[in-house]
Scaffold this active site. Structure first.
Site, PDB file in Angstrom:
ATOM      1  N   ARG A   1       2.275  42.064  54.334  1.00 43.67           N
ATOM      2  CA  ARG A   1       3.223  41.162  54.093  1.00 43.67           C
ATOM      3  C   ARG A   1       2.671  39.633  53.983  1.00 43.67           C
ATOM      4  O   ARG A   1       3.288  38.691  54.188  1.00 43.67           O
ATOM      5  CB  ARG A   1       4.118  40.848  55.374  1.00 43.67           C
ATOM      6  CG  ARG A   1       4.745  42.318  55.862  1.00 43.67           C
ATOM      7  CD  ARG A   1       5.917  42.501  54.900  1.00 43.67           C
ATOM      8  NE  ARG A   1       6.527  43.849  55.161  1.00 43.67           N
ATOM      9  CZ  ARG A   1       6.266  44.910  54.948  1.00 43.67           C
ATOM     10  NH1 ARG A   1       5.338  44.933  54.053  1.00 43.67           N
ATOM     11  NH2 ARG A   1       7.123  45.950  55.182  1.00 43.67           N
TER      12      ARG A   1
ATOM     13  N   HIS B   1      -0.493  54.104  49.777  1.00 44.06           N
ATOM     14  CA  HIS B   1       0.259  54.198  51.222  1.00 44.06           C
ATOM     15  C   HIS B   1       0.567  55.426  51.679  1.00 44.06           C
ATOM     16  O   HIS B   1       0.507  56.484  50.985  1.00 44.06           O
ATOM     17  CB  HIS B   1       1.314  53.261  51.176  1.00 44.06           C
ATOM     18  CG  HIS B   1       0.971  51.763  51.355  1.00 44.06           C
ATOM     19  ND1 HIS B   1       0.972  50.872  52.345  1.00 44.06           N
ATOM     20  CD2 HIS B   1       0.436  51.073  50.339  1.00 44.06           C
ATOM     21  CE1 HIS B   1       0.579  49.686  52.008  1.00 44.06           C
ATOM     22  NE2 HIS B   1       0.241  49.844  50.870  1.00 44.06           N
TER      23      HIS B   1
ATOM     24  N   ARG C   1      -0.642  49.970  62.790  1.00 47.51           N
ATOM     25  CA  ARG C   1      -0.436  49.720  61.530  1.00 47.51           C
ATOM     26  C   ARG C   1      -1.220  48.556  61.006  1.00 47.51           C
ATOM     27  O   ARG C   1      -1.688  48.341  59.821  1.00 47.51           O
ATOM     28  CB  ARG C   1       0.939  49.501  61.354  1.00 47.51           C
ATOM     29  CG  ARG C   1       1.573  48.623  59.833  1.00 47.51           C
ATOM     30  CD  ARG C   1       3.033  48.754  59.897  1.00 47.51           C
ATOM     31  NE  ARG C   1       3.577  47.920  58.900  1.00 47.51           N
ATOM     32  CZ  ARG C   1       4.252  48.252  57.693  1.00 47.51           C
ATOM     33  NH1 ARG C   1       4.042  49.457  57.508  1.00 47.51           N
ATOM     34  NH2 ARG C   1       4.381  47.556  56.865  1.00 47.51           N
TER      35      ARG C   1
ATOM     36  N   HIS D   1      -2.696  49.942  55.589  1.00 43.77           N
ATOM     37  CA  HIS D   1      -2.084  50.455  56.870  1.00 43.77           C
ATOM     38  C   HIS D   1      -2.828  51.327  57.494  1.00 43.77           C
ATOM     39  O   HIS D   1      -3.006  52.256  56.947  1.00 43.77           O
ATOM     40  CB  HIS D   1      -0.463  50.849  56.589  1.00 43.77           C
ATOM     41  CG  HIS D   1       0.346  49.708  56.271  1.00 43.77           C
ATOM     42  ND1 HIS D   1       1.261  49.817  55.272  1.00 43.77           N
ATOM     43  CD2 HIS D   1       0.290  48.292  56.656  1.00 43.77           C
ATOM     44  CE1 HIS D   1       1.817  48.622  55.219  1.00 43.77           C
ATOM     45  NE2 HIS D   1       1.429  47.648  55.864  1.00 43.77           N
TER      46      HIS D   1
ATOM     47  N   ARG E   1      -2.821  53.290  59.817  1.00 50.47           N
ATOM     48  CA  ARG E   1      -2.407  54.692  60.542  1.00 50.47           C
ATOM     49  C   ARG E   1      -2.099  55.651  59.138  1.00 50.47           C
ATOM     50  O   ARG E   1      -1.958  56.874  59.586  1.00 50.47           O
ATOM     51  CB  ARG E   1      -1.020  54.587  61.217  1.00 50.47           C
ATOM     52  CG  ARG E   1      -0.021  54.201  60.502  1.00 50.47           C
ATOM     53  CD  ARG E   1       1.062  53.720  61.206  1.00 50.47           C
ATOM     54  NE  ARG E   1       2.390  53.317  60.668  1.00 50.47           N
ATOM     55  CZ  ARG E   1       3.302  52.530  61.450  1.00 50.47           C
ATOM     56  NH1 ARG E   1       3.580  52.564  62.672  1.00 50.47           N
ATOM     57  NH2 ARG E   1       4.308  52.145  60.681  1.00 50.47           N
ATOM     58  N   GLU E   2      -2.189  55.189  58.061  1.00 47.25           N
ATOM     59  CA  GLU E   2      -1.899  56.023  56.975  1.00 47.25           C
ATOM     60  C   GLU E   2      -3.247  56.749  56.605  1.00 47.25           C
ATOM     61  O   GLU E   2      -3.671  56.499  55.346  1.00 47.25           O
ATOM     62  CB  GLU E   2      -1.107  55.296  55.757  1.00 47.25           C
ATOM     63  CG  GLU E   2       0.183  54.707  56.258  1.00 47.25           C
ATOM     64  CD  GLU E   2       0.560  53.448  55.353  1.00 47.25           C
ATOM     65  OE1 GLU E   2       0.320  53.143  54.157  1.00 47.25           O
ATOM     66  OE2 GLU E   2       1.629  52.643  55.928  1.00 47.25           O
TER      67      GLU E   2
ATOM     68  N   GLU F   1       3.394  55.864  47.818  1.00 49.84           N
ATOM     69  CA  GLU F   1       3.515  56.527  48.911  1.00 49.84           C
ATOM     70  C   GLU F   1       3.169  57.805  48.907  1.00 49.84           C
ATOM     71  O   GLU F   1       4.127  58.597  47.991  1.00 49.84           O
ATOM     72  CB  GLU F   1       5.065  56.109  49.595  1.00 49.84           C
ATOM     73  CG  GLU F   1       5.361  54.752  49.576  1.00 49.84           C
ATOM     74  CD  GLU F   1       4.845  54.087  50.885  1.00 49.84           C
ATOM     75  OE1 GLU F   1       4.250  54.702  51.773  1.00 49.84           O
ATOM     76  OE2 GLU F   1       5.318  52.860  51.067  1.00 49.84           O
TER      77      GLU F   1
HETATM   78  O1  0X9 Z   1       6.483  48.505  53.890  1.00 50.37           O
HETATM   79  C1  0X9 Z   1       5.259  48.591  53.179  1.00 50.37           C
HETATM   80  O2  0X9 Z   1       4.474  47.674  53.297  1.00 50.37           O
HETATM   81  C2  0X9 Z   1       5.335  49.770  52.242  1.00 50.37           C
HETATM   82  N1  0X9 Z   1       5.750  51.024  52.931  1.00 50.37           N
HETATM   83  S1  0X9 Z   1       4.899  51.642  54.213  1.00 50.37           S
HETATM   84  O3  0X9 Z   1       5.635  52.691  54.976  1.00 50.37           O
HETATM   85  N2  0X9 Z   1       3.340  52.204  53.788  1.00 50.37           N
HETATM   86  O4  0X9 Z   1       4.554  50.631  55.043  1.00 50.37           O
HETATM   87  C3  0X9 Z   1       6.086  49.738  51.115  1.00 50.37           C
HETATM   88  C4  0X9 Z   1       5.508  48.383  50.359  1.00 50.37           C
HETATM   89  C5  0X9 Z   1       6.223  48.326  49.015  1.00 50.37           C
HETATM   90  N3  0X9 Z   1       6.012  46.886  48.356  1.00 50.37           N
HETATM   91  C6  0X9 Z   1       6.598  45.880  48.477  1.00 50.37           C
HETATM   92  N4  0X9 Z   1       7.614  45.729  49.422  1.00 50.37           N
HETATM   93  N5  0X9 Z   1       6.294  44.861  47.910  1.00 50.37           N
HETATM   94 ZN    ZN Z   2       1.642  51.620  54.082  1.00 49.40          ZN
END
Ligand code: 0X9
Ligand code: ZN
Length: 301
Positions: free
Chosen positions: A134, A186, A116, A66, A68-69, A263
């Site tokens: 995703r 992240h 992002r 991501h 911005r992280e 995170e």
């Molecule tokens: O939403 C995400 O992709 C992650 N959080 S973020 O705030 N850095 O965007 C969490 C991902 C956790 N893992 C899965 N959901 N598979």
């Molecule tokens: Zn992230």
């Protein structure tokens, strides 16, 4: 190539220059390969760190999925520095991709600090970008994803539709290394998350993931201070359901035991815009977690 410091956040060119410097300066312990190119043609550089000991487990570490992280690539380069400087003690092999979304990362410096996704153009929409976390090919398109290119959680046109995720998939298909851990960094929130993310179910060996996660959180707490509290748990329960993440894919398809999304700081005061004065303390926490997971991997060999 050139050296690095951790008092400020660095542009992609600096981070890649640092990887090249390490490969030039310490050719016996590290090498750099590009595993592919981003949408806009930037290389996806992976550094391999190994002192050549036989039967070593392998760990994958990535950052910057991501854009911005920013703390994520910063912490991951700090980890790289530590591993190379202490390479004589290494008992595992590391494959590390510090910036998995280089186009998005650069875009956060030049145009939009809070970008992002990657920088893919979609057919039939003015909106840009796929959420790379995703876009992996396990339970793609399920809970916590969107088919709308304008959303921050747009999953893409299909599993691994993006060159950035596809390059990671091909790297693992081609690699003969004995991967026992897949750590993806992240921010923010201070969580150590294990699968599944696609829903609130847990994998059969979740007790092992919970135990090592708790050990990592304890080690982080010791490395840091009062604010270094990390919560351990199943992704979908602890945070929210989100399908097509790299951790779920690593666990389900690659069968890598210790798959975690970590995170990093903080818990919301600055969020994604964490000031640079927090880089070293946060990076030490990330390193403490890597060391605990490395120990766990050793006992699997
Ligand atoms: O939403 C995400 O992709 C992650 N959080 S973020 O705030 N850095 O965007 C969490 C991902 C956790 N893992 C899965 N959901 N598979
Ligand atoms: Zn992230």
């Amino acid at each position: 190539g050139h050296r690095m410091e951790w008092s400020s956040y660095h542009r992609l060119e600096d981070i890649h220059g640092y990887l090249d410097y390490l490969a030039e300066t310490f050719p016996d312990v590290c090498s750099v390969v590009s595993i592919g190119n981003s949408v806009e043609g930037r290389p996806l550089k992976v550094i391999r760190i190994s002192n050549g000991k036989a039967n070593a487990p392998a760990l994958w570490i990535d950052g910057g999925i991501h854009a911005r992280e920013w703390i994520s690539p910063a912490a991951v380069t700090y980890i790289i520095n530590h591993l190379v400087e202490n390479s004589e003690d290494l008992e595992a092999d590391y494959y590390i991709l510090p910036v998995a979304n280089p186009d998005g990362y650069e875009y956060t410096f030049t145009r939009d600090r809070l970008w992002r996704k990657n920088r893919k153009r979609s057919v039939g929409s003015m909106c840009i970008g796929v959420d790379l976390n995703r876009n992996f090919g396990y339970r793609w398109g399920g809970l916590g994803t969107s088919k709308d290119p304008c959303r921050e959680i747009y999953a893409g046109s299909g599993p691994f539709s993006e060159p950035e995720t596809n390059a990671i998939r091909y790297f693992f298909e081609a690699s003969a290394a004995n991967f026992k851990a897949y750590l993806t960094f992240h921010s923010y929130g201070q969580y150590i998350l294990y699968p599944w993310g696609y829903d609130k179910r847990v994998p059969p060996d979740y007790a092992d993931l919970e135990m090592i996660g708790k050990q990592a959180a304890a080690s982080i707490r010791k490395a840091g201070g009062a604010n270094s509290v990390y919560t351990v748990g199943n992704s979908a329960t602890t945070l929210y359901a989100a399908s097509g993440g790299s951790d779920d894919w690593a666990k389900a398809i690659l069968k890598i035991k210790y798959a975690y999304t970590i995170e990093l700081r903080d818990t919301g005061k600055y969020g994604f815009v964490l000031p640079a004065r927090y880089i070293t303390s946060t990076a030490k926490e990330a390193l403490a977690a890597v060391m605990v997971v490395t120990e766990a991997c050793k006992s699997l060999i």
